[in-house]
Design an enzyme around this catalytic site. Structure first.
Site, PDB file in Angstrom:
ATOM      1  N   HIS A 185     -20.951 -35.851 -13.761  1.00  0.00           N
ATOM      2  CA  HIS A 185     -20.428 -35.874 -15.136  1.00  0.00           C
ATOM      3  C   HIS A 185     -19.324 -34.837 -15.357  1.00  0.00           C
ATOM      4  O   HIS A 185     -18.621 -34.902 -16.375  1.00  0.00           O
ATOM      5  CB  HIS A 185     -21.546 -35.626 -16.146  1.00  0.00           C
ATOM      6  CG  HIS A 185     -22.600 -36.686 -16.173  1.00  0.00           C
ATOM      7  ND1 HIS A 185     -22.291 -38.028 -16.291  1.00  0.00           N
ATOM      8  CD2 HIS A 185     -23.954 -36.613 -16.094  1.00  0.00           C
ATOM      9  CE1 HIS A 185     -23.412 -38.733 -16.285  1.00  0.00           C
ATOM     10  NE2 HIS A 185     -24.433 -37.889 -16.157  1.00  0.00           N
ATOM     11  N   ASP A 221     -26.813 -43.364  -9.994  1.00  0.00           N
ATOM     12  CA  ASP A 221     -27.474 -42.589 -11.040  1.00  0.00           C
ATOM     13  C   ASP A 221     -27.562 -43.453 -12.295  1.00  0.00           C
ATOM     14  O   ASP A 221     -26.707 -44.310 -12.534  1.00  0.00           O
ATOM     15  CB  ASP A 221     -26.666 -41.329 -11.319  1.00  0.00           C
ATOM     16  CG  ASP A 221     -27.351 -40.358 -12.256  1.00  0.00           C
ATOM     17  OD1 ASP A 221     -27.925 -39.374 -11.761  1.00  0.00           O
ATOM     18  OD2 ASP A 221     -27.285 -40.569 -13.483  1.00  0.00           O
ATOM     19  N   HIS A 223     -26.921 -42.828 -15.221  1.00  0.00           N
ATOM     20  CA  HIS A 223     -25.839 -42.574 -16.169  1.00  0.00           C
ATOM     21  C   HIS A 223     -24.479 -42.781 -15.490  1.00  0.00           C
ATOM     22  O   HIS A 223     -24.330 -42.573 -14.284  1.00  0.00           O
ATOM     23  CB  HIS A 223     -25.920 -41.145 -16.712  1.00  0.00           C
ATOM     24  CG  HIS A 223     -27.245 -40.830 -17.341  1.00  0.00           C
ATOM     25  ND1 HIS A 223     -28.162 -39.973 -16.759  1.00  0.00           N
ATOM     26  CD2 HIS A 223     -27.816 -41.291 -18.478  1.00  0.00           C
ATOM     27  CE1 HIS A 223     -29.237 -39.903 -17.533  1.00  0.00           C
ATOM     28  NE2 HIS A 223     -29.055 -40.693 -18.570  1.00  0.00           N
ATOM     29  N   ASP A 313     -33.005 -41.091 -11.344  1.00  0.00           N
ATOM     30  CA  ASP A 313     -33.308 -41.363 -12.749  1.00  0.00           C
ATOM     31  C   ASP A 313     -33.156 -42.838 -13.099  1.00  0.00           C
ATOM     32  O   ASP A 313     -33.376 -43.231 -14.246  1.00  0.00           O
ATOM     33  CB  ASP A 313     -32.462 -40.496 -13.685  1.00  0.00           C
ATOM     34  CG  ASP A 313     -30.996 -40.423 -13.304  1.00  0.00           C
ATOM     35  OD1 ASP A 313     -30.586 -41.142 -12.373  1.00  0.00           O
ATOM     36  OD2 ASP A 313     -30.262 -39.639 -13.923  1.00  0.00           O
TER      37      ASP A 313
END
Length: 416
Positions: A185, A221, A223, A313
């Site tokens: 990120h 991931d 996200h 995740d």
């Protein structure tokens, strides 16, 4: 320390039962003992794992989930999701779990400040250095730079760079950077989502600077890997592919939506492929997305280096996501990614750790991913948690819709 007991009863067919139909992704013809499974280890390649325990010194604190807040009416505050315990279990399952004979350990090292400038701006790095010198601060929502965090971040970046250099120098084909804080990120000028430095982005740039023509990133991931995408948004030498839940933007630190129409800019138009998947997509939905979207795009792009950004995740039981992947799904993704590396990159594959916040299940999912990457003939671990029911019908519709969008709008995929 107590060693794990891995008896023959724990090596079993990892099929899943859907109604009356058994649908194993990795069917086994029979049961074998751990000893017979391990017997092939001496003649099978290993994964070079890069790790440094100094990364455990990043203390993200306690509070209500990732806020760091104590409301005053709770007796027990939980650890921030991105805590050291999750990584300790990943380290220990690779050291003492049944995959340990396939693991070769290497000591990581801190990145030097000039190395960070290949991806991040000097102003941003100075901001982080200043925050560390002043005792730390909350950089953005949920993202805390505390005493010890900056040194851990430098270790994460340098360890990932060392893993990539290990591959580039011809010392091995498979390397895994077991790092924290995570990085995907982190944008060139902005921390975000527990991330300060973009570990994968730095490694990708090193590969380009070292003579690689094209690099592809598969980010699983839960996200959107917005920071990595932002760093190469105008490049046609890096194909960034992110399979994530359809979460959209979560604020000023994460302005990107992760939608299908965020395709890149300038020379990079068409080289950022977002695959936002509906919640609960599950193993078979991810397999369909890999088969219909990821593999065709990479076959057209023809990279000479592959980076897999892994976050557990996306699992069925993670507090930060609801994508319902199980061990079978992670093995499948690991195996497919390895096949792509073999087909295009002479087997060269760098794996970089990102999220994964269920302290136990994340370690199991990592183990399964590496089993897939190693193309082991059978699972070494059975799933310790009851299988999660999945219905891939909606995910298939979404993937088919994205596939049509790519064919209509991505120049290098038109007609594919």
């Amino acid at each position: 320390m107590t060693s794990f007991g891995f008896g023959s009863n724990q090596i079993q067919q990892s099929g899943r039962v859907f109604g009356e139909v058994k649908n194993p992704i990795f069917p086994l013809s029979n049961l074998t003992t751990l000893a017979s499974a391990m017997a092939v280890a001496s003649s099978t390649e290993s994964i070079d794992v890069f790790w440094h325990e100094g990364m455990l010194k990043h203390d993200t604190g306690k509070g209500v989930f990732d806020t760091g807040l104590n409301p005053g009416f709770l007796d027990v505050l939980e650890l921030h999701p991105e805590n050291a315990d999750r990584i300790k279990n990943m380290v220990s399952i690779l050291k003492r779990g049944p995959i340990s004979p396939y693991i070769s350990w290497h000591l990581g090292r801190p990145a030097q400040l000039p190395e960070l400038l290949s991806f991040h701006t000097p102003e941003y790095i100075n901001e982080l250095v200043k925050a560390d010198e002043e005792g730390g601060k909350m950089i953005c929502c949920g993202t805390f730079l505390n005493p010890g965090s900056w040194n851990a971040s430098l270790l994460a970046a340098g360890t990932t760079l060392s893993a990539m250099k290990h591959i580039l120098d011809g010392h091995g084909q498979l390397a895994y950077a077991l790092v924290r804080p995570p990085g995907h990120h982190a944008q060139p000028t902005q921390a975000d989502g527990y991330c300060f430095l973009n570990n994968a982005g730095l490694a990708i740039q090193l590969a380009l600077d070292s003579g690689c023509r094209k690099v592809v990133v598969i980010d699983i991931d839960v996200h959107y890997g917005n920071g990595t995408a932002e760093g190469f948004y105008q490049s046609d030498r890096v194909l960034t592919i992110s399979l994530h839940m359809n979460h959209g933007s979560w604020g000023p630190s994460h302005p990107q939506n992760g939608s299908v129409d965020e395709l890149g800019e300038g020379d990079g138009f068409g080289y950022n492929l977002n695959i936002p998947l509906p919640n609960g997509t599950g193993d078979r939905g991810y397999e369909y997305a890999m088969s219909e979207l990821v593999i065709p795009a990479i076959n057209k792009f023809e990279p000479d280096m592959l980076v897999m950004v892994v976050g557990q995740d996306s699992s069925a039981f993670d507090p930060n996501g609801r994508q319902c992947l199980t061990l079978n799904g992670y093995r499948m993704i690991g195996g497919m990614t390895r096949s792509l590396a073999n087909g295009h990159c002479s087997g060269r594959l760098l794996i970089v750790q990102e999220g994964g916040y269920h302290i136990t299940y994340s370690a199991y999912c990592l183990h399964a991913t590496l089993e897939g990457v190693l193309s082991l003939p059978m699972p070494l671990l059975s799933d310790p948690i009851a299988y999660y029911p999945e219905d891939e019908a909606f995910a298939v519709k979404v993937v088919d819709s994205i596939k049509k969008f790519h064919k209509d709008n991505v120049p290098f995929l038109k007609g594919a």
